[in-house]
Design a protein around this motif. Sequence first.
Motif, PDB file in Angstrom:
ATOM      1  N   UNK A   1      12.351  11.108   4.479  1.00  0.00           N
ATOM      2  CA  UNK A   1      11.266  10.409   3.799  1.00  0.00           C
ATOM      3  C   UNK A   1       9.962  11.164   4.025  1.00  0.00           C
ATOM      4  N   UNK A   2       9.179  11.292   2.972  1.00  0.00           N
ATOM      5  CA  UNK A   2       7.794  11.726   3.125  1.00  0.00           C
ATOM      6  C   UNK A   2       6.903  10.649   2.530  1.00  0.00           C
ATOM      7  N   UNK A   3       5.687  10.562   3.031  1.00  0.00           N
ATOM      8  CA  UNK A   3       4.721   9.597   2.508  1.00  0.00           C
ATOM      9  C   UNK A   3       3.350  10.245   2.460  1.00  0.00           C
ATOM     10  N   UNK A   4       2.489   9.669   1.640  1.00  0.00           N
ATOM     11  CA  UNK A   4       1.157  10.232   1.434  1.00  0.00           C
ATOM     12  C   UNK A   4       0.164   9.096   1.206  1.00  0.00           C
ATOM     13  N   UNK A   5      -1.115   9.322   1.472  1.00  0.00           N
ATOM     14  CA  UNK A   5      -2.107   8.254   1.383  1.00  0.00           C
ATOM     15  C   UNK A   5      -2.605   8.055  -0.047  1.00  0.00           C
ATOM     16  N   UNK A   6      -1.738   7.637  -0.917  1.00  0.00           N
ATOM     17  CA  UNK A   6      -2.121   7.435  -2.300  1.00  0.00           C
ATOM     18  C   UNK A   6      -0.888   7.228  -3.145  1.00  0.00           C
ATOM     19  N   UNK A   7      -1.090   7.091  -4.451  1.00  0.00           N
ATOM     20  CA  UNK A   7      -0.012   6.795  -5.392  1.00  0.00           C
ATOM     21  C   UNK A   7       0.238   8.009  -6.281  1.00  0.00           C
ATOM     22  N   UNK A   8       1.314   8.753  -6.043  1.00  0.00           N
ATOM     23  CA  UNK A   8       1.569   9.936  -6.862  1.00  0.00           C
ATOM     24  C   UNK A   8       1.890   9.603  -8.318  1.00  0.00           C
ATOM     25  N   UNK A   9       2.271   8.365  -8.595  1.00  0.00           N
ATOM     26  CA  UNK A   9       2.487   7.975  -9.993  1.00  0.00           C
ATOM     27  C   UNK A   9       1.164   7.884 -10.748  1.00  0.00           C
ATOM     28  N   UNK A  10       0.082   7.611 -10.013  1.00  0.00           N
ATOM     29  CA  UNK A  10      -1.241   7.555 -10.628  1.00  0.00           C
ATOM     30  C   UNK A  10      -1.942   8.909 -10.577  1.00  0.00           C
ATOM     31  N   UNK A  11      -1.684   9.689  -9.521  1.00  0.00           N
ATOM     32  CA  UNK A  11      -2.327  10.997  -9.344  1.00  0.00           C
ATOM     33  C   UNK A  11      -1.332  11.907  -8.636  1.00  0.00           C
ATOM     34  N   UNK A  12      -0.666  12.742  -9.409  1.00  0.00           N
ATOM     35  CA  UNK A  12       0.403  13.572  -8.845  1.00  0.00           C
ATOM     36  C   UNK A  12      -0.125  14.546  -7.803  1.00  0.00           C
ATOM     37  N   UNK A  13      -1.413  14.866  -7.832  1.00  0.00           N
ATOM     38  CA  UNK A  13      -1.960  15.828  -6.870  1.00  0.00           C
ATOM     39  C   UNK A  13      -1.933  15.293  -5.447  1.00  0.00           C
ATOM     40  N   UNK A  14      -1.744  13.984  -5.286  1.00  0.00           N
ATOM     41  CA  UNK A  14      -1.689  13.404  -3.938  1.00  0.00           C
ATOM     42  C   UNK A  14      -0.480  13.930  -3.166  1.00  0.00           C
ATOM     43  N   UNK A  15       0.479  14.523  -3.866  1.00  0.00           N
ATOM     44  CA  UNK A  15       1.643  15.113  -3.193  1.00  0.00           C
ATOM     45  C   UNK A  15       1.248  16.267  -2.278  1.00  0.00           C
ATOM     46  N   UNK A  16       0.037  16.799  -2.425  1.00  0.00           N
ATOM     47  CA  UNK A  16      -0.405  17.891  -1.546  1.00  0.00           C
ATOM     48  C   UNK A  16      -0.916  17.378  -0.208  1.00  0.00           C
ATOM     49  N   UNK A  17      -0.964  16.057  -0.005  1.00  0.00           N
ATOM     50  CA  UNK A  17      -1.525  15.505   1.236  1.00  0.00           C
ATOM     51  C   UNK A  17      -0.497  14.653   1.970  1.00  0.00           C
ATOM     52  N   UNK A  18       0.703  15.132   2.068  1.00  0.00           N
ATOM     53  CA  UNK A  18       1.746  14.427   2.829  1.00  0.00           C
ATOM     54  C   UNK A  18       1.294  14.269   4.280  1.00  0.00           C
ATOM     55  N   UNK A  19       1.328  13.043   4.794  1.00  0.00           N
ATOM     56  CA  UNK A  19       0.926  12.818   6.176  1.00  0.00           C
ATOM     57  C   UNK A  19       1.987  12.088   7.005  1.00  0.00           C
ATOM     58  N   UNK A  20       3.192  11.929   6.422  1.00  0.00           N
ATOM     59  CA  UNK A  20       4.293  11.333   7.170  1.00  0.00           C
ATOM     60  C   UNK A  20       5.569  12.033   6.757  1.00  0.00           C
ATOM     61  N   UNK A  21       6.331  12.484   7.748  1.00  0.00           N
ATOM     62  CA  UNK A  21       7.601  13.168   7.479  1.00  0.00           C
ATOM     63  C   UNK A  21       8.667  12.617   8.424  1.00  0.00           C
ATOM     64  N   UNK A  22       9.754  12.135   7.841  1.00  0.00           N
ATOM     65  CA  UNK A  22      10.916  11.714   8.612  1.00  0.00           C
ATOM     66  C   UNK A  22      12.132  12.486   8.099  1.00  0.00           C
ATOM     67  N   UNK A  23      12.933  13.003   9.027  1.00  0.00           N
ATOM     68  CA  UNK A  23      14.178  13.668   8.649  1.00  0.00           C
ATOM     69  C   UNK A  23      15.301  13.095   9.483  1.00  0.00           C
ATOM     70  N   UNK A  24      16.336  12.606   8.797  1.00  0.00           N
ATOM     71  CA  UNK A  24      17.501  12.028   9.474  1.00  0.00           C
ATOM     72  C   UNK A  24      17.073  10.982  10.498  1.00  0.00           C
ATOM     73  N   UNK A  25      16.155  10.129  10.076  1.00  0.00           N
ATOM     74  CA  UNK A  25      15.658   8.991  10.866  1.00  0.00           C
ATOM     75  C   UNK A  25      14.684   9.371  11.973  1.00  0.00           C
ATOM     76  N   UNK A  26      14.433  10.645  12.164  1.00  0.00           N
ATOM     77  CA  UNK A  26      13.498  11.066  13.208  1.00  0.00           C
ATOM     78  C   UNK A  26      12.152  11.408  12.577  1.00  0.00           C
TER      79      UNK A  26
END
Length: 272
Positions: free
Chosen positions: A236-261
């Motif tokens: 899972x990745x997450x970002x502080x905004x809505x990429x459906x409203x502003x796709x550029x928010x994908x450049x500011x990922x601030x949460x990363x989970x891999x295999x539950x970690x």
Amino acid sequence: MISATGGHADAPGMFPCRCRLGLSRVADSPGRIRELVRMEHAFGGDWIKTMNTGGYMSFGDDPAKVTWFEDEMQCLAQTAQQLDLPLAVHTGAAEGCKQALRAGARSVEHCYLIDDEGIAMAEQAGAFLVPTMQMTREDKELLQAGQLPQQAVWKFRRDVDAIEAAQQRIVRSAVKVAYGTDCGMFPFSHGILEFQAMVAAGLSPARALKAATSVAAELLQRDELGSLAPGKQADIVAMPGDPLADISITTTVDFVMKASRVYRHGSYDILQ
């Protein structure tokens, strides 16, 4: 990568300052083609990658011209199919795209000059197109700045409008579009900009996001990836905004989970 002599994966004529890693092999006969596919299988390859047209950055070939004969392409594809290896094809020319699809390619990479017939063939076959749209934007900037490598200038200048028209045809269709970047040809930190390039070309933000998640997982035949659902791997990745409203928010990922970690939790700008 497997190609004909003088083709896009003929490394001695392609980026001689970069390719010293045994990235490619050439073949010009059915026996040699079969040998190289079998060798990839023997050494644990999960996919077969071939080039059936020239490329922009390589010397002595042309993306608008097909470099495999039909029987050569079919030989390669049939050997891969017999070994249960999916086939990815770098291609440019409209006929190159159709040749790849006739051979049963699962992934058609770049598809720079694909036409309506090729897109319809991909839709019917359930094949995936990986149009690497950010690379076109990067190359346009280099061309305008006078920094595009000389061997690419005449080819890219000739084709850039046709490439963008092909991208428009792709986004208007219902074909499966998967996210890919060709990073290495431009800075790896710019790979995330493919989202913005896709949306600028007309893809909806939702379809662009799916291209990098559920559609990409389907392309790779990785059922455990690509969506948030019970039984799936918790990537899972997450970002502080809505990429459906502003796709550029994908450049500011601030949460990363891999295999539950959790690997990252906090403010972070990918492009910094």
